[in-house]
Design a protein around this motif. Structure first.
Motif, PDB file in Angstrom:
ATOM      1  N   GLY A 168      15.554  14.784   0.731  1.00  0.00           N
ATOM      2  CA  GLY A 168      15.789  15.895   1.647  1.00  0.00           C
ATOM      3  C   GLY A 168      15.267  15.547   3.020  1.00  0.00           C
ATOM      4  N   GLU A 169      15.297  16.504   3.921  1.00  0.00           N
ATOM      5  CA  GLU A 169      14.870  16.244   5.301  1.00  0.00           C
ATOM      6  C   GLU A 169      13.398  15.831   5.367  1.00  0.00           C
ATOM      7  OE1 GLU A 169      14.547  18.642   9.543  1.00  0.00           O
ATOM      8  OE2 GLU A 169      16.115  19.180   8.121  1.00  0.00           O
ATOM      9  N   SER A 170      12.543  16.499   4.602  1.00  0.00           N
ATOM     10  CA  SER A 170      11.117  16.189   4.617  1.00  0.00           C
ATOM     11  C   SER A 170      10.851  14.756   4.149  1.00  0.00           C
ATOM     12  CB  SER A 170      10.368  17.185   3.728  1.00  0.00           C
ATOM     13  OG  SER A 170       8.999  16.852   3.640  1.00  0.00           O
ATOM     14  N   ARG A 171      11.491  14.354   3.051  1.00  0.00           N
ATOM     15  CA  ARG A 171      11.287  13.001   2.526  1.00  0.00           C
ATOM     16  C   ARG A 171      11.898  11.959   3.464  1.00  0.00           C
ATOM     17  NH1 ARG A 171      11.997  13.005  -3.602  1.00  0.00           N
ATOM     18  NH2 ARG A 171      10.022  14.091  -3.359  1.00  0.00           N
ATOM     19  N   ALA A 172      13.008  12.302   4.104  1.00  0.00           N
ATOM     20  CA  ALA A 172      13.633  11.384   5.057  1.00  0.00           C
ATOM     21  C   ALA A 172      12.694  11.121   6.231  1.00  0.00           C
ATOM     22  CB  ALA A 172      14.955  11.967   5.558  1.00  0.00           C
ATOM     23  N   ARG A 173      11.997  12.151   6.673  1.00  0.00           N
ATOM     24  CA  ARG A 173      11.023  11.972   7.771  1.00  0.00           C
ATOM     25  C   ARG A 173       9.862  11.081   7.329  1.00  0.00           C
ATOM     26  NH1 ARG A 173      12.261  15.143  11.982  1.00  0.00           N
ATOM     27  NH2 ARG A 173      13.543  17.003  11.599  1.00  0.00           N
ATOM     28  N   GLU A 174       9.470  11.195   6.063  1.00  0.00           N
ATOM     29  CA  GLU A 174       8.408  10.319   5.534  1.00  0.00           C
ATOM     30  C   GLU A 174       8.860   8.864   5.554  1.00  0.00           C
ATOM     31  OE1 GLU A 174       6.374  11.388   1.902  1.00  0.00           O
ATOM     32  OE2 GLU A 174       7.036  13.471   2.125  1.00  0.00           O
ATOM     33  N   ILE A 175      10.133   8.640   5.198  1.00  0.00           N
ATOM     34  CA  ILE A 175      10.671   7.275   5.199  1.00  0.00           C
ATOM     35  C   ILE A 175      10.648   6.698   6.612  1.00  0.00           C
ATOM     36  CG2 ILE A 175      12.772   5.894   4.843  1.00  0.00           C
ATOM     37  CD1 ILE A 175      13.465   7.816   2.530  1.00  0.00           C
ATOM     38  N   ILE A 176      11.066   7.503   7.575  1.00  0.00           N
ATOM     39  CA  ILE A 176      11.083   7.057   8.971  1.00  0.00           C
ATOM     40  C   ILE A 176       9.665   6.771   9.459  1.00  0.00           C
ATOM     41  CG2 ILE A 176      11.578   7.789  11.335  1.00  0.00           C
ATOM     42  CD1 ILE A 176      14.006   9.325  10.184  1.00  0.00           C
ATOM     43  N   SER A 177       8.729   7.649   9.128  1.00  0.00           N
ATOM     44  CA  SER A 177       7.339   7.472   9.535  1.00  0.00           C
ATOM     45  C   SER A 177       6.748   6.199   8.915  1.00  0.00           C
ATOM     46  CB  SER A 177       6.517   8.699   9.124  1.00  0.00           C
ATOM     47  OG  SER A 177       5.160   8.538   9.444  1.00  0.00           O
ATOM     48  N   PHE A 178       7.075   5.960   7.642  1.00  0.00           N
ATOM     49  CA  PHE A 178       6.548   4.787   6.940  1.00  0.00           C
ATOM     50  C   PHE A 178       7.073   3.498   7.575  1.00  0.00           C
ATOM     51  CE2 PHE A 178       6.623   1.467   3.762  1.00  0.00           C
ATOM     52  CZ  PHE A 178       5.408   1.602   3.101  1.00  0.00           C
ATOM     53  N   ARG A 179       8.389   3.436   7.847  1.00  0.00           N
ATOM     54  CA  ARG A 179       8.968   2.188   8.359  1.00  0.00           C
ATOM     55  C   ARG A 179       8.513   1.890   9.783  1.00  0.00           C
ATOM     56  NH1 ARG A 179      15.142   4.543   8.963  1.00  0.00           N
ATOM     57  NH2 ARG A 179      14.995   5.217  11.150  1.00  0.00           N
ATOM     58  N   GLU A 180       8.115   2.934  10.523  1.00  0.00           N
ATOM     59  CA  GLU A 180       7.598   2.707  11.883  1.00  0.00           C
ATOM     60  C   GLU A 180       6.257   1.986  11.834  1.00  0.00           C
ATOM     61  OE1 GLU A 180       7.560   6.592  13.583  1.00  0.00           O
ATOM     62  OE2 GLU A 180       9.682   6.521  14.178  1.00  0.00           O
ATOM     63  N   ARG A 181       5.508   2.219  10.760  1.00  0.00           N
ATOM     64  CA  ARG A 181       4.220   1.536  10.599  1.00  0.00           C
ATOM     65  C   ARG A 181       4.411   0.162   9.958  1.00  0.00           C
ATOM     66  NH1 ARG A 181       3.106   6.510   8.254  1.00  0.00           N
ATOM     67  NH2 ARG A 181       2.891   5.531   6.194  1.00  0.00           N
ATOM     68  N   SER A 182       5.325   0.101   8.969  1.00  0.00           N
ATOM     69  CA  SER A 182       5.552  -1.155   8.251  1.00  0.00           C
ATOM     70  C   SER A 182       6.965  -1.152   7.691  1.00  0.00           C
ATOM     71  CB  SER A 182       4.527  -1.291   7.115  1.00  0.00           C
ATOM     72  OG  SER A 182       4.789  -2.435   6.335  1.00  0.00           O
ATOM     73  N   PRO A 183       7.885  -1.948   8.259  1.00  0.00           N
ATOM     74  CA  PRO A 183       9.275  -1.972   7.792  1.00  0.00           C
ATOM     75  C   PRO A 183       9.362  -2.333   6.308  1.00  0.00           C
ATOM     76  CG  PRO A 183       9.064  -3.118   9.881  1.00  0.00           C
ATOM     77  CD  PRO A 183       7.670  -2.858   9.395  1.00  0.00           C
ATOM     78  N   PHE A 184      10.383  -1.816   5.662  1.00  0.00           N
ATOM     79  CA  PHE A 184      10.616  -2.129   4.254  1.00  0.00           C
ATOM     80  C   PHE A 184      11.089  -3.579   4.135  1.00  0.00           C
ATOM     81  CE2 PHE A 184      11.388   2.467   4.662  1.00  0.00           C
ATOM     82  CZ  PHE A 184      10.498   2.950   3.717  1.00  0.00           C
ATOM     83  N   VAL A 185      10.467  -4.330   3.236  1.00  0.00           N
ATOM     84  CA  VAL A 185      10.833  -5.731   3.038  1.00  0.00           C
ATOM     85  C   VAL A 185      11.915  -5.869   1.981  1.00  0.00           C
ATOM     86  CG1 VAL A 185       9.968  -8.016   2.360  1.00  0.00           C
ATOM     87  CG2 VAL A 185       8.524  -6.481   3.716  1.00  0.00           C
ATOM     88  N   LYS A 186      11.834  -5.049   0.961  1.00  0.00           N
ATOM     89  CA  LYS A 186      12.841  -5.054  -0.113  1.00  0.00           C
ATOM     90  C   LYS A 186      13.115  -3.604  -0.516  1.00  0.00           C
ATOM     91  CE  LYS A 186       9.287  -5.938  -3.667  1.00  0.00           C
ATOM     92  NZ  LYS A 186       8.151  -5.917  -2.726  1.00  0.00           N
ATOM     93  N   PRO A 187      14.285  -3.322  -1.105  1.00  0.00           N
ATOM     94  CA  PRO A 187      14.635  -1.941  -1.452  1.00  0.00           C
ATOM     95  C   PRO A 187      13.571  -1.237  -2.301  1.00  0.00           C
ATOM     96  CG  PRO A 187      16.555  -3.341  -1.675  1.00  0.00           C
ATOM     97  CD  PRO A 187      15.402  -4.255  -1.420  1.00  0.00           C
ATOM     98  N   GLU A 188      12.916  -1.991  -3.202  1.00  0.00           N
ATOM     99  CA  GLU A 188      11.904  -1.386  -4.076  1.00  0.00           C
ATOM    100  C   GLU A 188      10.738  -0.782  -3.307  1.00  0.00           C
ATOM    101  OE1 GLU A 188      13.318  -4.266  -4.440  1.00  0.00           O
ATOM    102  OE2 GLU A 188      14.103  -4.447  -6.489  1.00  0.00           O
ATOM    103  N   ASP A 189      10.552  -1.220  -2.056  1.00  0.00           N
ATOM    104  CA  ASP A 189       9.433  -0.710  -1.257  1.00  0.00           C
ATOM    105  C   ASP A 189       9.552   0.785  -0.976  1.00  0.00           C
ATOM    106  OD1 ASP A 189       8.346  -3.220  -1.196  1.00  0.00           O
ATOM    107  OD2 ASP A 189       9.081  -3.726   0.814  1.00  0.00           O
ATOM    108  N   ILE A 190      10.750   1.328  -1.154  1.00  0.00           N
ATOM    109  CA  ILE A 190      10.916   2.762  -0.896  1.00  0.00           C
ATOM    110  C   ILE A 190      10.122   3.596  -1.897  1.00  0.00           C
ATOM    111  CG2 ILE A 190      12.952   3.212  -2.339  1.00  0.00           C
ATOM    112  CD1 ILE A 190      14.063   4.849   0.053  1.00  0.00           C
ATOM    113  N   MET A 191       9.715   2.958  -2.999  1.00  0.00           N
ATOM    114  CA  MET A 191       8.903   3.682  -3.977  1.00  0.00           C
ATOM    115  C   MET A 191       7.478   3.918  -3.476  1.00  0.00           C
ATOM    116  SD  MET A 191      10.109   2.410  -7.796  1.00  0.00           S
ATOM    117  CE  MET A 191      10.086   0.643  -7.510  1.00  0.00           C
ATOM    118  N   ASN A 192       7.149   3.362  -2.294  1.00  0.00           N
ATOM    119  CA  ASN A 192       5.859   3.670  -1.666  1.00  0.00           C
ATOM    120  C   ASN A 192       5.861   5.072  -1.057  1.00  0.00           C
ATOM    121  OD1 ASN A 192       4.548   1.132  -2.136  1.00  0.00           O
ATOM    122  ND2 ASN A 192       5.767   0.219  -0.487  1.00  0.00           N
TER     123      ASN A 192
END
Length: 211
Positions: A168-192
């Motif tokens: 949802g929108e809230s989780r999407a914002r978390e993804i954006i916030s996370f990648r700004e600090r540390s980009p995802f290296v592999k798809p599995e990293d989204i489980m962070n």
């Protein structure tokens, strides 16, 4: 003469007592029958009541165990909007709930058999319209020609991220916030991301990329 009169009176009185006795006896018998029927319901009635109770219990349990899904349907449908579904509903059910297609609606790019997920958005394009991948339903995991472009979780917009299952929108914002600090290296990293476990990842693994 007087003795004869007394005998007649005694006979009449006796008949009266007999009739009264018969009348009260019949009344008690009838009452007993009625009470017996009330106090002892038939086996058939008992079984029907138990069956109704069990069916009501099953419906209640089913309602409690099936979480509700909220899906946004727009585009070439008669009644665009957000609709509520039980888990297990399909894309075709969402389109029907939105009133069906308009005369210009084209479902050729949609997977009508796909299961719905919470916060999903379904955009039904018009004939000849090239719908953005983030506005149509998530594609199934099969390969081949016509496969939709994957969502790059390192570069996707908020709207593109919310097209993913369980995002949802809230989780999407978390993804954006996370990648700004540390980009995802592999798809599995989204489980962070909080709330995205193995089961959720399995639903989206064929829909995402990191490059």
């Amino acid at each position: 003469m007087g003795g004869k009169k007394e005998k007649i009176l005694l006979v009449v009185a006796g008949l009266g007592l007999v009739l009264y006795g018969l009348w009260t006896g019949l009344g008690k018998k009838d009452k007993g029958i009625i009470e017996g029927r009330t106090d002892h319901p038939s086996q058939e009635s008992v079984e029907e009541e138990e069956s109704d109770h069990q069916e009501a219990s099953r419906e209640e349990e089913s309602s409690e165990s099936s979480p509700l899904l909220y899906v946004h349907v727009d585009g070439a449908v008669k009644n665009p909007g957000v609709y509520e579904f039980q888990e297990g509903a399909r894309v075709k059910d969402a389109i029907e709930e939105a009133g069906g297609l308009t005369p210009a609606g084209d479902t050729g790019s949609l997977n009508l058999a796909q299961r719905l997920s919470d916060e999903m958005k379904i955009h039904v394009p018009k004939e000849g319209e090239t719908a953005p991948s983030d506005l149509t339903t998530q594609p199934s995991g099969g390969g081949g020609e016509g496969k939709a472009k994957k969502v790059n979780i390192n570069r996707a917009s908020l709207e593109e991220l919310t097209s993913l299952p369980s995002v949802g929108e809230s989780r999407a914002r978390e993804i954006i916030s996370f990648r700004e600090r540390s980009p995802f290296v592999k798809p599995e990293d989204i489980m962070n991301i909080s709330g995205i476990g193995q089961k959720t990842f399995d639903k989206m693994k064929d829909l995402i990329s990191v490059k």
